[in-house]
Design an enzyme around this catalytic site. Structure first.
Site, PDB file in Angstrom:
ATOM      1  N   SER A  79       0.760  -1.248   0.000  1.00  0.00           N
ATOM      2  CA  SER A  79       0.000   0.000   0.000  1.00  0.00           C
ATOM      3  C   SER A  79       0.794   1.304   0.000  1.00  0.00           C
ATOM      4  O   SER A  79       1.981   1.344   0.307  1.00  0.00           O
ATOM      5  CB  SER A  79      -0.982   0.035   1.173  1.00  0.00           C
ATOM      6  OG  SER A  79      -1.746  -1.144   1.208  1.00  0.00           O
TER       7      SER A  79
ATOM      8  N   SER B 135      -1.922  -4.170  -2.870  1.00  0.00           N
ATOM      9  CA  SER B 135      -1.517  -2.809  -2.552  1.00  0.00           C
ATOM     10  C   SER B 135      -2.740  -1.903  -2.450  1.00  0.00           C
ATOM     11  O   SER B 135      -3.439  -1.674  -3.432  1.00  0.00           O
ATOM     12  CB  SER B 135      -0.558  -2.277  -3.630  1.00  0.00           C
ATOM     13  OG  SER B 135      -0.013  -1.040  -3.250  1.00  0.00           O
TER      14      SER B 135
ATOM     15  N   ASP C  51      -3.902   1.500  -2.505  1.00  0.00           N
ATOM     16  CA  ASP C  51      -3.349   2.783  -2.950  1.00  0.00           C
ATOM     17  C   ASP C  51      -4.438   3.849  -2.905  1.00  0.00           C
ATOM     18  O   ASP C  51      -5.389   3.812  -3.695  1.00  0.00           O
ATOM     19  CB  ASP C  51      -2.781   2.642  -4.363  1.00  0.00           C
ATOM     20  CG  ASP C  51      -1.737   1.540  -4.450  1.00  0.00           C
ATOM     21  OD1 ASP C  51      -0.928   1.430  -3.515  1.00  0.00           O
ATOM     22  OD2 ASP C  51      -1.748   0.782  -5.438  1.00  0.00           O
TER      23      ASP C  51
END
Length: 376
Positions: free
Chosen positions: A261, A299, A301
């Site tokens: 992240s 991830s 984001d």
């Protein structure tokens, strides 16, 4: 046992030697001085920066860190972005959230999406501490408005479990309140500090980074600032030059999980409405691609964008917004690079080590590619 912690003071210049917490044999990396990208001659884009080249160049924006580091298995903390415009007489600011990939926790984001307003500082921490941090921030908001019956604390996270014993959930209300109430308008500390103490990105030790840009839009001066918590995968790319970790540190630890992240906070004094701020937040996530982000499955984001402009100012017309987009992308890109170049090699939980970007080799490759000379 009571865990010790430190509230990290702002630093106008981060030129003091930072000794890495590792027995790594590469002494040049171990004793490497923490540097911002510009200290190394790495300049992103042609736009001028603000005084500090930081999110705190946006008037009224403060940043605070609490670092929790026991020198062994805990490398974590809290970072708070505090808009002083929030207060008596003005309890909300125009805001938007953009989710590049939703494999993460951003407490309070759905209400920001729905109503288009921010009503709290933005707090960043570790994944399993995000809920305790949200409760602490809720208490802070309730104390400020004793008559309030609904509040929306905004708290994001990245997973620092590679270097920190994340299941211990060491973040307390005291840690969160220290970051919020002792925040400063000076240059924030970067690298292994606050919510970035235990993070890793692009194969290297990473952390917190910040940058700013100033532009003229609609006959007015505008500042755009960004702060990032870097903890994502991919191949580090600087000014278009790939700097793969497996080449720069061939014997380095490669056990970090993919993804993990990135949180991005963008503040501006430009008068933008929530719809326009959503467009700005999208550009912030796009900027991750410039430094080599893989945008992987795991991830999370996210970008949060908000405006501190007085509420009586009309939004800038869409046809004149391009310089603000460019400013945000450059500020985020440089903030991401600062989060890496300012970090130091760290050994944490399980004896795992995350190595800093070796400045000397990175500069050698950038110089050979003509990037430093082209942007000097």
């Amino acid at each position: 046992m009571t865990l010790g912690y430190r509230h990290t003071r702002p630093a106008r210049f981060r030129n003091d030697p930072c000794i890495a917490r590792t027995a790594n044999d590469d002494r040049s990396i171990m004793n490497q001085v923490s540097r911002r990208a510009r200290d190394l001659g790495i300049v992103v884009g042609p736009l001028p920066t603000g005084r500090h080249n930081a999110i705190t160049d946006v008037a009224g924006i403060l940043v605070g860190h609490t670092t929790v580091d026991d020198g062994a298995d805990l490398h974590t903390g809290v970072t708070a972005v505090v808009p002083t415009q929030l207060g008596l007489g003005r309890w909300t600011l125009p805001a938007a959230v953009y989710t590049g990939n939703g494999h993460g926790k951003l407490v309070g984001s759905t209400q920001v999406d729905e109503l288009g307003v921010l009503e709290s500082p933005v707090v960043l921490t570790a994944t399993l501490s995000v809920f305790r941090a949200a409760d602490a921030l809720l208490g802070y908001l309730m104390d400020r408005r004793p008559d309030g019956l609904s509040f929306n604390p905004l708290v994001g996270e990245t997973n620092d479990g590679h270097l920190s014993d994340i299941r211990r959930r060491p973040i307390t209300e005291e840690h969160v309140l220290a970051a919020v109430t002792q925040a400063s308008g000076e240059l924030p500390a970067e690298g292994c500090v606050g919510a970035g103490t235990g993070t890793t990105a692009l194969g290297f030790k990473a952390g917190i980074g910040t940058s700013s840009r100033t532009v003229r839009v609609a006959d007015r001066a505008v500042t755009v600032g960004a702060l990032v918590q870097s903890n994502f995968g991919g191949v580090l790319t600087t000014l278009g030059v790939p700097l793969p970790a497996d080449e720069l540190i061939p014997a380095g630890d490669r056990t970090e999980p993919p993804g993990n992240s990135c949180m991005i906070v963008v503040a501006t004094d430009a008068p933008l409405d929530a719809r326009q701020l959503g467009r700005l937040a999208r550009r912030a996530v796009f900027a991750m691609g410039r430094v080599g982000a893989s945008y992987s499955n795991a991830s999370g984001d996210y970008a949060i964008a908000f405006s501190t402009a007085p509420p009586d100012q009309a939004p800038i017309p869409d046809g004149e917004i391009n310089p603000i987009f460019a400013a945000a992308m450059d500020a985020v890109e440089e903030g991401l690079l600062n989060s890496l170049f300012a970090a130091v090699t760290t050994t944490g939980a399980g004896g795992r080590t995350s190595h800093a970007v070796p400045h000397r080799e990175a500069i050698r490759r950038l110089s050979a590619a003509g990037r430093l000379a082209a942007r000097a």
